[in-house]
Design a protein around this motif. Sequence first.
Motif, short mmCIF file in Angstrom:
data_model
loop_
_atom_site.label_atom_id
_atom_site.label_comp_id
_atom_site.label_asym_id
_atom_site.label_seq_id
_atom_site.Cartn_x
_atom_site.Cartn_y
_atom_site.Cartn_z
N ALA B 35 -15.07 69.06 3.48
CA ALA B 35 -13.64 69.36 3.36
C ALA B 35 -13.06 69.98 4.64
CB ALA B 35 -13.39 70.24 2.15
N TYR B 38 -12.46 67.20 7.17
CA TYR B 38 -11.41 66.27 6.73
C TYR B 38 -10.04 66.91 6.91
CZ TYR B 38 -15.10 63.42 4.59
OH TYR B 38 -16.21 62.64 4.36
N GLN B 39 -9.97 68.20 6.59
CA GLN B 39 -8.67 68.87 6.71
C GLN B 39 -8.27 69.04 8.18
OE1 GLN B 39 -9.76 71.64 3.81
NE2 GLN B 39 -8.67 70.46 2.26
N ALA B 42 -7.14 65.72 9.30
CA ALA B 42 -5.84 65.40 8.71
C ALA B 42 -4.71 66.05 9.50
CB ALA B 42 -5.80 65.86 7.25
N ASN B 54 -3.84 64.19 1.86
CA ASN B 54 -4.11 65.25 0.90
C ASN B 54 -5.55 65.12 0.48
OD1 ASN B 54 -1.34 66.10 0.62
ND2 ASN B 54 -1.05 64.13 -0.38
N TYR B 55 -6.37 66.10 0.82
CA TYR B 55 -7.76 66.05 0.38
C TYR B 55 -8.03 67.18 -0.59
CZ TYR B 55 -12.78 65.69 0.31
OH TYR B 55 -14.06 65.55 -0.11
N GLN B 56 -8.41 66.81 -1.82
CA GLN B 56 -8.74 67.81 -2.83
C GLN B 56 -10.24 68.00 -2.86
OE1 GLN B 56 -6.28 69.06 -4.84
NE2 GLN B 56 -4.63 67.61 -4.47
N SER B 57 -10.66 69.21 -2.52
CA SER B 57 -12.08 69.50 -2.49
C SER B 57 -12.54 69.90 -3.89
CB SER B 57 -12.30 70.62 -1.47
OG SER B 57 -13.49 71.25 -1.68
#
Lengths: 325, 345
Positions: B35, B38-39, B42, B54-57
Amino acid sequence: MDATLTGTQASSVIATAHKPTGRISDPIFVALLWASGIFVLILLGLIIAMLFEGGLPALKEFGISFLWSTSWNPVTERFGAGVMVSGTLFSAVIAVIVALPLSFGIAFFLTEIAPGPLRRPIGVAVQLLAAIPSIIYGMWGFFIVVPLMAAYVQPPLIELLSPIPFIGALFQGPPLGAGMLTAGLILALMILPFITAMFVEVLESVPPMIKESAYGVGATTYEVYRNVSVPYGRAAMVGAVMLGLGRALGETMAVTFVIGNATRMSASLFAPGATIASTIANEFPEASQGSLKLQALLELGFILFVISFIVLALSRLLVRSKLKG
Amino acid sequence: MKLTHILGAALSLSLTLPGAAFAADINGAGASFPAPVYQAWAAAYKEKTGTGLNYQSIGSGGGQNQIVNRTVDFGASDAPMKDDKLVEANLLQFPTVIGSVVAIFNLDGVDSLVLSGPVLADIYQGKITKWNDAKIAELNKGAKLPDQAIVPVYRSDSSGTSFVFTSYLAAASGDWKSNVGAASSVQWPTGAGAKGNEGIAGTVKNTKGALGYVEFVYAAANKLSAADLVNKAGKVVKPETKAFVEAAAAADWKGAKNFAASMIDTAGPGAWPITSATYILLPKNPTNAAQSADVIKFFNWAYTAEGDAIAEKLHYIPLPDAVVTDIKKAWSAEVKADGKAVWTN
């Protein structure tokens, strides 16, 4: 007596009085009230049905022994609820055992002993305990209570008590800090304000006249407490304890932080364990759809629901029989 | 199962709704281990192209569930998905970055420690219970090991880190493989569970004699003392980037199906034995071709020198170049909407 009188009067008034007009709004209002009432029933029914249906494959796979089997092995997919069910009950009972005398003490102090200026601050402080989110209890438990238990409480207890036969089994193992006892203590703090608040209500509802009469015939503070206040409010007090127990059974985050999360059976108070709620919290995010693990988790949820239901039903039963007596 | 499906769909819908408001954004969910990178990607990518992510961990299992239900544009998982499940759900699986797991410890007066896979397996099985055990002493000649109980700490929440760690124990010890096995959560024979990397780090810091495992990313950021390991080649390796890169290079990428090359306990002389890639799951039959192309463009950018630099800064290891070339081939060959590739190199 007064209350019943007013009650009958009120109902007779409603029965005989001419209903006021508002022909359209009234049925709508009544229908809305019906809808709100039924909504709860439907919602609850759906949740139970969902948990049951979702958990059914696990129940079919492992049979009724799912309830007491102590295996929880995601690798071989052998699941059983034994460790979690006993952990849930064990930690909740510890919580009630610790919270009950404290609640009694605080409530009686507040209603009988505390001088006026002290009454409000303590009352508010107790209520504020209830306002602390459970995750904060969990973090506080993890960073403060667990190290304290590991350093100062558990080592002397282990040294002192573990050689004693039978009782010693409760105090075995390395001083981890986290474990069943720590979880029970944190839970006790969490249910304390609820039980205390209801005890205060109950003790305040004891008619002053009865207490004054008791004091008048020479009873001591303790005797008044023991023989007047407590018996008068016993039914409501049982209900309060049961509600506290119900809350302790389902608590999730705070317990997950301090219980040590081991799906192993252990007699020791210091050994890490697990509750139904903590297991679901730990395992749910990684349980893939259609897997036996997810079904076992849903089944666990259903069992927790049933346990809570039994506790609530039991409290209603106790309250009712006490009221009749 | 119908009712659970409905509930699951409602849950995922509520999770993805904030993203739906900005149609151009990509929605992903899954593993918590990658995460941070990725964030970071992003944020840099949004600045560059305007396309947000939008990455939901929510955990690897959650990522797999959501992409199987197609409630997100891509799922992310630390453990590779099983081949038959990938076929069934019609998903393409490819790795993004590589990470490592290290063993952290709390031992008074001991700063550096050497452990091995079999010894770790014995400790986590309760067969080695003291720090001055002969097997540990043999690996640490000259070190002053105290006569103290070892407190093994594991992840209580099911996690990709546990999957990687238990995979290593299973590879290093036949005993562990047959008695416990490898999974994102297992029935730990001994020790205590703590939630998340923070939980393990906190417990190890607070408990004298504790031993735990965390992602290297986390250990490096918090300056935790991590043990050296004896790898398959019999060499003592330090937990550092050099050793992770060597593990990635030593993996059998060509022979791996769906890019699920094992980097666990590889034969490289300087390879760190507990190393693993983390994966993205992408539908091969996207309903929204433009959205799917956006996802690929994003990861295509992440494999550039710019993306690699961001990953390295956060202590992740970029993939070997040959692997990236193969991934790009797979994108154009396998992700198709109406029979047409959504992205071409």
